[in-house]
Design an enzyme around this catalytic site. Structure first.
Site, PDB file in Angstrom:
ATOM      1  N   ASN A   9       0.569  -1.461  -0.226  1.00 36.81           N
ATOM      2  CA  ASN A   9      -0.242   0.276  -0.458  1.00 36.81           C
ATOM      3  C   ASN A   9       1.157   1.478   0.355  1.00 36.81           C
ATOM      4  O   ASN A   9       1.918   1.336   0.851  1.00 36.81           O
ATOM      5  CB  ASN A   9      -0.774   0.084   0.994  1.00 36.81           C
ATOM      6  CG  ASN A   9      -1.678   1.005   1.653  1.00 36.81           C
ATOM      7  OD1 ASN A   9      -1.999   2.070   0.723  1.00 36.81           O
ATOM      8  ND2 ASN A   9      -1.933   1.419   2.402  1.00 36.81           N
ATOM      9  N   LYS A  11      -0.388   4.226  -0.268  1.00 32.84           N
ATOM     10  CA  LYS A  11      -0.437   4.932   0.461  1.00 32.84           C
ATOM     11  C   LYS A  11       0.231   5.783  -0.390  1.00 32.84           C
ATOM     12  O   LYS A  11      -0.261   6.574  -1.714  1.00 32.84           O
ATOM     13  CB  LYS A  11      -0.286   5.499   1.920  1.00 32.84           C
ATOM     14  CG  LYS A  11      -0.249   4.337   2.564  1.00 32.84           C
ATOM     15  CD  LYS A  11      -0.227   4.909   4.323  1.00 32.84           C
ATOM     16  CE  LYS A  11      -0.534   3.278   4.380  1.00 32.84           C
ATOM     17  NZ  LYS A  11       0.324   3.248   6.194  1.00 32.84           N
ATOM     18  N   HIS A  95      -9.095   0.865   5.066  1.00 34.50           N
ATOM     19  CA  HIS A  95      -8.115   1.073   5.652  1.00 34.50           C
ATOM     20  C   HIS A  95      -8.292   1.992   7.076  1.00 34.50           C
ATOM     21  O   HIS A  95      -9.152   2.803   6.239  1.00 34.50           O
ATOM     22  CB  HIS A  95      -6.841   1.572   4.357  1.00 34.50           C
ATOM     23  CG  HIS A  95      -5.926   1.618   5.260  1.00 34.50           C
ATOM     24  ND1 HIS A  95      -4.750   2.019   5.835  1.00 34.50           N
ATOM     25  CD2 HIS A  95      -4.135   0.851   4.973  1.00 34.50           C
ATOM     26  CE1 HIS A  95      -4.155   2.412   6.455  1.00 34.50           C
ATOM     27  NE2 HIS A  95      -3.207   1.195   5.954  1.00 34.50           N
ATOM     28  N   GLU A  97      -6.561   4.109   7.972  1.00 36.52           N
ATOM     29  CA  GLU A  97      -6.298   6.044   7.756  1.00 36.52           C
ATOM     30  C   GLU A  97      -7.975   6.401   7.205  1.00 36.52           C
ATOM     31  O   GLU A  97      -8.087   7.679   7.230  1.00 36.52           O
ATOM     32  CB  GLU A  97      -5.230   5.788   6.732  1.00 36.52           C
ATOM     33  CG  GLU A  97      -4.138   5.754   7.167  1.00 36.52           C
ATOM     34  CD  GLU A  97      -2.487   5.127   7.343  1.00 36.52           C
ATOM     35  OE1 GLU A  97      -2.617   5.499   5.582  1.00 36.52           O
ATOM     36  OE2 GLU A  97      -1.985   5.033   8.077  1.00 36.52           O
ATOM     37  N   GLU A 167      -5.299  -5.505  10.525  1.00 40.42           N
ATOM     38  CA  GLU A 167      -3.914  -4.211  10.797  1.00 40.42           C
ATOM     39  C   GLU A 167      -4.491  -3.647  12.482  1.00 40.42           C
ATOM     40  O   GLU A 167      -4.754  -2.503  12.070  1.00 40.42           O
ATOM     41  CB  GLU A 167      -4.484  -3.421   9.315  1.00 40.42           C
ATOM     42  CG  GLU A 167      -3.767  -3.994   8.518  1.00 40.42           C
ATOM     43  CD  GLU A 167      -3.329  -2.634   7.649  1.00 40.42           C
ATOM     44  OE1 GLU A 167      -1.942  -2.792   6.708  1.00 40.42           O
ATOM     45  OE2 GLU A 167      -3.953  -2.171   6.889  1.00 40.42           O
ATOM     46  N   GLY A 173       2.693   2.296  11.155  1.00 37.15           N
ATOM     47  CA  GLY A 173       4.099   2.902  10.404  1.00 37.15           C
ATOM     48  C   GLY A 173       4.207   3.519  11.821  1.00 37.15           C
ATOM     49  O   GLY A 173       5.300   4.465  12.066  1.00 37.15           O
ATOM     50  N   SER A 213       3.866  -2.091  10.202  1.00 34.78           N
ATOM     51  CA  SER A 213       5.016  -2.703  10.117  1.00 34.78           C
ATOM     52  C   SER A 213       6.142  -3.625  10.349  1.00 34.78           C
ATOM     53  O   SER A 213       6.968  -3.867  10.723  1.00 34.78           O
ATOM     54  CB  SER A 213       5.860  -2.286  11.884  1.00 34.78           C
ATOM     55  OG  SER A 213       5.137  -0.960  11.940  1.00 34.78           O
TER      56      SER A 213
HETATM   57  P1  PGA Z   1       3.331   0.611   7.578  1.00 39.37           P
HETATM   58  O1  PGA Z   1       1.833   0.068   7.104  1.00 39.37           O
HETATM   59  O2  PGA Z   1       4.014  -1.543   7.475  1.00 39.37           O
HETATM   60  O3  PGA Z   1       3.536   1.514   7.020  1.00 39.37           O
HETATM   61  O4  PGA Z   1       3.015  -0.096   9.038  1.00 39.37           O
HETATM   62  C1  PGA Z   1       0.613  -0.724   7.100  1.00 39.37           C
HETATM   63  C2  PGA Z   1      -0.492  -0.399   6.487  1.00 39.37           C
HETATM   64  O5  PGA Z   1      -0.925   0.591   7.089  1.00 39.37           O
HETATM   65  O6  PGA Z   1      -1.481  -0.700   5.583  1.00 39.37           O
END
Ligand code: PGA
Length: 251
Positions: A9, A11, A95, A97, A167, A173, A213
């Protein structure tokens, strides 16, 4: 056996030329990774160019969201039909976010999921609890609500085109990964919810990715868990070598 699915992803990162360069760099690194299904999800702006760069490769392209209408006066929205036209076979829906920054509700996400599926896309549907929800013992309630509300109205046939992505929001992140045991526990719980809704065969077949992560050095131990069927990767998917190393962990 469920084939692992590892998705990047991207983003809101990478300009068009950077996105195409990443796709081009990734292609040869994973060309022989036949044991894993691979997807990358660029920004809307880069989708078309990335899909062209990856045409004929073993890397599929997905959107990061999709609206619930095919076209019309919906400023800034993108339809599943437009994603497909630009070369996508997948999209992410739900997601964290989208849920927490943009306010997508369970009801809207269910509509988005159903419309994307009806439009012929496959969907990675994300679920996951906040840190305070985990700490206050509400984790299972949250996951249950997201799964039950999210998958409402789907048939077992629809479910064949859905991948779930667990997740935990506290791991996205942050550099803090769920332990393999923590991930496995929620994946088992999630699979049981799918069994209650759609039966044993659908539950056995559905793939559940872990995200939060994920890096080359924790991918193999997470994937060794029987109910972890791949990853949704953010930060580590923005570099060809680190994403390729995660994919290799699945081979
Ligand atoms: P990350 O994000 O690997 O940077 O933690 C995962 C995601 O939001 O899909």
């Amino acid at each position: 056996m469920r084939k692992p699915i590892i998705a990047g992803n991207w983003k809101m990162n990478l300009k068009v030329a950077e996105a195409v360069a990443l796709a081009e760099a990734l292609k040869p690194l994973v060309a022989d990774a036949a044991a894993v299904e691979i997807v990358v999800c660029p920004t809307y702006v880069s989708l078309y160019s990335v899909a062209k760069a990856l045409a004929g490769s073993n890397i599929a392209v997905g959107g990061q969201d999709a609206y619930v209408k095919e076209s019309g006066a919906y400023t800034a929205a993108i339809s599943p039909q437009m994603l497909a036209d630009a070369g996508c076979t997948w999209t992410i829906i739900g997601h964290s976010e989208r849920r927490h920054i943009f306010g997508d509700t369970d009801t809207l996400l269910n509509e988005k999921l159903r419309f994307a599926l009806a439009s012929g896309l496959k969907v990675m549907f994300c679920i996951g609890e906040l840190l305070e929800e985990r700490k206050s013992g509400k984790m299972e309630d949250v996951i249950k609500r997201q799964v039950v509300e999210g998958l409402k109205g789907l048939s077992s046939a629809d479910l064949a085109n859905v991948v779930l992505a667990y997740e935990p929001v506290w791991a996205i992140g942050t550099g803090e990964t769920a332990s393999p045991e923590q991930a496995e526990e929620v994946h088992v719980f999630t699979r049981a919810l799918v069994r209650d809704m759609f039966g044993a065969d659908a539950a056995e077949a559905i793939r559940i990715q872990y995200g939060g992560s994920v890096k080359a050095d924790n991918a193999a131990e997470l994937l060794a868990k029987p109910n972890v069927d791949g990853f949704l990767v953010g930060g580590a998917a923005l570099k060809a070598d680190s994403f390729a190393a995660i994919i290799k962990a699945g081979c």
